[in-house]
Structures are given as structure tokens and as C-alpha cells.
Design a protein around this motif. Structure first.
Motif, PDB file in Angstrom:
ATOM      1  N   TRP A  64      10.164  -4.491   7.592  1.00 32.47           N
ATOM      2  CA  TRP A  64      10.573  -3.144   7.958  1.00 32.47           C
ATOM      3  C   TRP A  64      11.831  -2.762   7.184  1.00 32.47           C
ATOM      4  N   PHE A  79       4.789  -1.665  -3.442  1.00 33.37           N
ATOM      5  CA  PHE A  79       5.357  -1.848  -2.106  1.00 33.37           C
ATOM      6  C   PHE A  79       5.204  -0.577  -1.254  1.00 33.37           C
ATOM      7  N   ARG A  80       4.082   0.089  -1.390  1.00 30.12           N
ATOM      8  CA  ARG A  80       3.827   1.261  -0.557  1.00 30.12           C
ATOM      9  C   ARG A  80       3.788   0.827   0.904  1.00 30.12           C
ATOM     10  N   PRO A  81       4.583   1.456   1.800  1.00 28.86           N
ATOM     11  CA  PRO A  81       4.591   1.050   3.208  1.00 28.86           C
ATOM     12  C   PRO A  81       3.225   1.209   3.862  1.00 28.86           C
ATOM     13  N   THR A  82       2.958   0.355   4.821  1.00 30.61           N
ATOM     14  CA  THR A  82       1.743   0.485   5.621  1.00 30.61           C
ATOM     15  C   THR A  82       1.851   1.675   6.563  1.00 30.61           C
ATOM     16  N   TRP A  96       5.872  -2.638   6.684  1.00 31.21           N
ATOM     17  CA  TRP A  96       4.900  -3.257   5.787  1.00 31.21           C
ATOM     18  C   TRP A  96       4.172  -4.313   6.610  1.00 31.21           C
ATOM     19  N   THR A  98       1.779  -7.244   7.786  1.00 32.17           N
ATOM     20  CA  THR A  98       1.216  -8.425   7.130  1.00 32.17           C
ATOM     21  C   THR A  98      -0.190  -8.704   7.657  1.00 32.17           C
ATOM     22  N   ARG A 164      -2.084  -3.495   3.750  1.00 31.59           N
ATOM     23  CA  ARG A 164      -1.526  -4.656   4.446  1.00 31.59           C
ATOM     24  C   ARG A 164      -1.216  -5.727   3.413  1.00 31.59           C
ATOM     25  N   TYR A 165      -0.259  -6.578   3.723  1.00 29.34           N
ATOM     26  CA  TYR A 165       0.283  -7.470   2.712  1.00 29.34           C
ATOM     27  C   TYR A 165       0.171  -8.938   3.105  1.00 29.34           C
TER      28      TYR A 165
END
Length: 267
Positions: A64, A79-82, A96, A98, A164-165
Motif C-alpha cells: 500500500w 506497478f499499476r495499483p490494483t 497492490w 498479492t 494482482r502481483y
């Protein structure tokens, strides 16, 4: 009703703790009751006890950032936010998510701090107990009310469908210099000089039977009273006359060492 930052800080209250997701309905009831009359914040971490403290933190499900004036849509696709939201006019926050639970992304020097610094976000907004504003919630700060006919401004949820990462996607972020490595080097030689068997032989009779059994246990519960037991052991060792280095040496080899492998294990 607070008109200054000092009044807002003084008026802050921790809300009740909820079991998630079992008490989801109670969370929604709480938000419905309070979000129209108060600033409401939440913590992205979950805890194994009803206290917002790092020692109770469980596995994490997201990174975050308090982005301040960084516009989420302008962040590189890497790194585009979720999930992203505007918390007040021209100020933003983001998550972001996971793909699976991860341990320690919000520890000192971890991925959350590294991502925060890489983006240029609020440098104080990466830690385990960080509070964020509710996405889409009302903001009652007086400077915004004065520009909005004395009414709170409505936050805006920007999107919830970002990628999602996996943890590995953050591994190339620039390292963050912390004092933990320096401190670790200092205490390493002191710890190596401690004979744990000699320490235990010296203080064993001063410890309660309960703590002696804890220190010889082969397994610790994955959840529950682990933090309280760790504190009880450390407290009795201190009362028995152990130095700080001796306490660390005894505890780190036990099953109650929940910080094992963390960068701040000895802090």
C-alpha cells in the motif's frame, strides 16, 4: 468538529476490532453508522490479537502507499495499483494486491517501504500499522469543508480491477538504507559470546515452571497467544537477572521466536 491538526490527533479513537471475514456484516454496520459523521480509517494489515501493533501482525495480502499528489493513472504499468482512490481533492492512496499471502512486505527495508520510496509517496506511510482512508469515504478536514460550503468532501474510488502481483515482481526495487543492518552487526559478536546453556543453568530456578516448559517446547501455535507468551518469557528472563543480549540469545533459539528470519529479528 476539530478545526486544527492537534485537535484532530487528540480526538482520534481506535475503533473496535473485528474478526475478518467472519464479522463482515458488523464491519459494514459500523461503517454505515460512522462514515457519515466521522473520518474513518482502516489498516491494510490484519492482526492475530485485537490490537493494531506490529508484534501481532499476520501474513499480508497487499502492499500500500499514501500517494499524496501522485496520480495513480500516471504510475508506470509495471506497478499499476490494483485498487486506487482519491482520498481528498488531488490526493490519492492505493493498494497492490498479492496473488497469495506474503510475510514481511511491510517490515523495515521491505518491499512496501521500497515501493513507497521508489514512487516518491509519503515516506511515513509504509509501515505495518499504517492507517489509510476508506475508499470513497467522506473527508471532514476543515480546509476541505471551507471550500465545500462547510460540508465534507466525498472521496472517489478510481478503480478496483488493476493487476494482482507476485512478490518477485517487486524484488528489483531499489534497496532502502536502514539502521537494522548496522545494529545487527554490532550485536552479532555479543550474541555469539553468550553461552545459552550457562545462562539457563544460572537462572533456571528463578523461572516459573510454566516458562521453563515454554522454553523446552518443540512447537508453538501458529496463531493465538504466541506474542503474549514471548513477552512472558522475556519478562521472566529479565526479572531473573538476564541482560538484554542474554534474553535475545535465549529467545531466538526457541520456538517462540516469531521474528525468525526477519530483518528486524534482534530489534
Amino acid at each position: 468538529k476539530a478545526k486544527t491538526k492537534e485537535q484532530r490527533i487528540k480526538g482520534f479513537r481506535e475503533g473496535p476490532a473485528f474478526m475478518w471475514p467472519d464479522q463482515k456484516d458488523l464491519v459494514l454496520e459500523y461503517l454505515q453508522e460512522h462514515s457519515t459523521v466521522n473520518d474513518v480509517y482502516w489498516c491494510p494489515s490484519m492482526f492475530e490479537a485485537p490490537h493494531r501493533k506490529p508484534e501481532y501482525a499476520m501474513d499480508e495480502h497487499a502492499l500500500w502507499a499514501d500517494l499524496d499528489e501522485i496520480v495513480p493513472s500516471e504510475i508506470d504499468d509495471e506497478f499499476r495499483p490494483t485498487i486506487a482512490w482519491e482520498s481528498s481533492p488531488g490526493r490519492y492512496q492505493a493498494l497492490w494486491i498479492t496473488r497469495r499471502p506474503v510475510l514481511g512486505v511491510s517490515w523495515m527495508g521491505g518491499e512496501n517501504q521500497r515501493l513507497t520510496y521508489y514512487l516518491g509517496a509519503d515516506g511515513n506511510g509504509w509501515d505495518t500499522t499504517q492507517l489509510l482512508r476508506m475508499p470513497g469515504g467522506l473527508n471532514f478536514k476543515p480546509e476541505y469543508r471551507s471550500e465545500n460550503h462547510n460540508k465534507p468532501v466525498q472521496g472517489k474510488l478510481l478503480w478496483t480491477n488493476g493487476p494482482r502481483y507476485s512478490r518477485s515482481q517487486f524484488e528489483d526495487l531499489p534497496e532502502v538504507k536502514t539502521r537494522s543492518a548496522e545494529i545487527r552487526d554490532i550485536v552479532e559478536s555479543d550474541l555469539a559470546a553468550v553461552d545459552v546453556h550457562e545462562v539457563m543453568a544460572r537462572v533456571k530456578l528463578r523461572l516459573s515452571k510454566r516458562v521453563r516448559e515454554f522454553l523446552t517446547a518443540r512447537e508453538a501455535p501458529k496463531k493465538g497467544a504466541r506474542s503474549e507468551i514471548l513477552w512472558e518469557i522475556e519478562r521472566e528472563l529479565a526479572d531473573a537477572g538476564c541482560s538484554l543480549v542474554e534474553i535475545v540469545a535465549v529467545v531466538q533459539g526457541s520456538v517462540w521466536n516469531k521474528y525468525k528470519g526477519r530483518s528486524d529479528e534482534r530489534l
